[in-house]
Design a protein around this motif. Sequence first.
Motif, mmCIF file in Angstrom:
data_model
loop_
_atom_site.group_PDB
_atom_site.id
_atom_site.type_symbol
_atom_site.label_atom_id
_atom_site.label_comp_id
_atom_site.label_asym_id
_atom_site.label_seq_id
_atom_site.Cartn_x
_atom_site.Cartn_y
_atom_site.Cartn_z
ATOM 1 N N ASP A 121 -40.812 131.937 36.708
ATOM 2 C CA ASP A 121 -41.113 130.901 37.781
ATOM 3 C C ASP A 121 -41.527 131.602 38.872
ATOM 4 O OD1 ASP A 121 -39.601 129.636 36.113
ATOM 5 O OD2 ASP A 121 -36.941 130.384 36.549
ATOM 6 N N THR A 122 -41.877 129.988 39.620
ATOM 7 C CA THR A 122 -42.897 130.456 40.944
ATOM 8 C C THR A 122 -41.902 131.167 41.938
ATOM 9 O OG1 THR A 122 -43.810 128.759 40.538
ATOM 10 C CG2 THR A 122 -43.461 129.512 42.700
ATOM 11 N N LEU A 123 -42.218 132.807 42.892
ATOM 12 C CA LEU A 123 -41.091 132.870 43.606
ATOM 13 C C LEU A 123 -40.780 131.927 44.857
ATOM 14 C CD1 LEU A 123 -42.038 136.853 43.089
ATOM 15 C CD2 LEU A 123 -39.679 135.248 42.503
ATOM 16 N N ILE A 124 -40.204 131.740 45.854
ATOM 17 C CA ILE A 124 -39.666 131.175 47.404
ATOM 18 C C ILE A 124 -39.496 132.561 48.012
ATOM 19 C CG2 ILE A 124 -39.735 129.622 48.618
ATOM 20 C CD1 ILE A 124 -41.043 128.130 46.376
ATOM 21 N N ALA A 125 -40.100 132.930 49.454
ATOM 22 C CA ALA A 125 -39.953 133.503 49.906
ATOM 23 C C ALA A 125 -39.966 133.524 51.527
ATOM 24 C CB ALA A 125 -40.092 135.075 50.113
ATOM 25 N N HIS A 126 -38.944 133.586 52.830
ATOM 26 C CA HIS A 126 -39.233 133.266 54.171
ATOM 27 C C HIS A 126 -40.557 134.367 54.296
ATOM 28 C CE1 HIS A 126 -38.338 130.938 57.866
ATOM 29 N NE2 HIS A 126 -37.893 132.412 58.380
ATOM 30 N N HIS A 127 -41.250 134.864 55.021
ATOM 31 C CA HIS A 127 -41.943 135.617 55.682
ATOM 32 C C HIS A 127 -42.274 136.263 54.300
ATOM 33 C CE1 HIS A 127 -40.323 135.134 59.939
ATOM 34 N NE2 HIS A 127 -41.321 134.486 60.158
ATOM 35 N N SER A 128 -43.158 135.108 53.497
ATOM 36 C CA SER A 128 -43.606 135.884 52.412
ATOM 37 C C SER A 128 -44.271 136.928 51.974
ATOM 38 C CB SER A 128 -44.375 134.800 51.234
ATOM 39 O OG SER A 128 -45.172 133.901 51.648
ATOM 40 N N SER A 129 -45.083 137.229 53.169
ATOM 41 C CA SER A 129 -46.471 138.251 53.222
ATOM 42 C C SER A 129 -45.733 139.836 53.077
ATOM 43 C CB SER A 129 -46.959 138.443 54.607
ATOM 44 O OG SER A 129 -46.414 138.575 55.563
ATOM 45 N N HIS A 130 -44.563 139.968 53.885
ATOM 46 C CA HIS A 130 -43.473 141.311 53.801
ATOM 47 C C HIS A 130 -43.537 141.346 52.408
ATOM 48 C CE1 HIS A 130 -40.941 143.846 54.791
ATOM 49 N NE2 HIS A 130 -39.834 143.197 53.688
ATOM 50 N N ILE B 167 -45.992 133.399 44.941
ATOM 51 C CA ILE B 167 -44.758 132.936 46.209
ATOM 52 C C ILE B 167 -45.672 132.902 47.297
ATOM 53 C CG2 ILE B 167 -44.282 134.445 47.732
ATOM 54 C CD1 ILE B 167 -44.539 137.550 46.484
ATOM 55 N N ILE B 168 -44.378 131.780 47.002
ATOM 56 C CA ILE B 168 -45.108 130.921 48.581
ATOM 57 C C ILE B 168 -43.922 130.822 49.697
ATOM 58 C CG2 ILE B 168 -44.896 127.870 48.987
ATOM 59 C CD1 ILE B 168 -45.385 127.774 45.978
ATOM 60 N N ASP B 169 -44.604 130.086 50.428
ATOM 61 C CA ASP B 169 -43.406 131.248 52.188
ATOM 62 C C ASP B 169 -42.374 129.734 52.367
ATOM 63 O OD1 ASP B 169 -43.071 131.020 55.036
ATOM 64 O OD2 ASP B 169 -43.825 132.599 54.666
ATOM 65 N N THR B 170 -41.780 129.760 52.897
ATOM 66 C CA THR B 170 -40.671 128.236 53.039
ATOM 67 C C THR B 170 -41.602 127.786 54.047
ATOM 68 O OG1 THR B 170 -39.910 129.635 54.654
ATOM 69 C CG2 THR B 170 -38.446 129.676 52.656
ATOM 70 N N SER B 171 -42.480 127.845 55.018
ATOM 71 C CA SER B 171 -43.766 127.545 56.001
ATOM 72 C C SER B 171 -44.603 126.378 54.995
ATOM 73 C CB SER B 171 -43.694 128.898 56.884
ATOM 74 O OG SER B 171 -44.930 129.375 56.155
ATOM 75 N N LYS C 18 -31.356 127.288 50.641
ATOM 76 C CA LYS C 18 -30.887 125.970 51.367
ATOM 77 C C LYS C 18 -31.617 125.621 51.936
ATOM 78 C CE LYS C 18 -26.201 128.003 50.935
ATOM 79 N NZ LYS C 18 -25.011 127.920 52.417
ATOM 80 N N LEU C 19 -32.606 126.686 52.660
ATOM 81 C CA LEU C 19 -33.856 125.774 53.932
ATOM 82 C C LEU C 19 -34.848 125.028 52.912
ATOM 83 C CD1 LEU C 19 -35.310 125.526 56.544
ATOM 84 C CD2 LEU C 19 -36.063 128.096 56.163
#
Length: 242
Positions: free
Chosen positions: A139-148, A169-173, A214-215
């Motif tokens: 599955d694709t990964l999602i993260a906030h500030h994904s570079s970290h 990894i896809i950033d929420t932005s 949720k975001l």
Amino acid sequence: MVMNQMLQFIKQMSGKMNDMNPVTSQTDARKIAYMRNLQRELKQKDVLNTAFKDLAVVVFDIETTGFYPYNGDRILSIGAVKMKGSEVLRDQLFYKTVYSELPPSEEIAALTGITEAELSQAAPLSEVLRQFFQFVRSDTLIAHHSSHEKQFMKHASWTALKTSFQHRIIDTSFLTKVVSPDVSFVTLDEWCDHYGVDIGRRHHALYDAAATAKLWSENVKKVEEMGFANLKDIYTHIASLP
């Protein structure tokens, strides 16, 4: 996300971690073989053209001792929540702390709530990563500030499993810049406040992952309403922006 459900899950996982045995060289070989098979699966998966309503993702968060894995900072915990489309799958959660001989600094312990006792009883990084990748699959990964997250996962995958990190990894932005191009929020707190999302317990990997899910969910709904069908549509739109 029901907070009591997550607390119960965390307690159950903490109990199970106490019973884990040391990792042998044989199991290390199996982990590497598993990762190689997973990498082949990742190369075959067409994510960009999958309709948002069918897109399976894993939203995750990590807590670390700092910001620089190549300077010795470490992963302390990993939390994750599965989603399909805009639906948060509340019964498909992942949370693990990572073994460390060193206690967290007073600052990090106060920020995350992670204790020396938790880390001393946790599974080693190689085992936690193996379990995490089994949970995620392709599955694709999602993260906030994904570079970290990305730099720590790349470093951890190589040092602990001797394999490269190849998950997308896809950033929420990626979605928020399309949905709210005039909004300049940065932090998870700001975005969650904007959408009325309750984080619950900040700087806890599972709670932060749940809030990020949720975001992502709110923004998936909005891009679908705007007429975007899949990730490829979003990439094409962003590429056309001045």
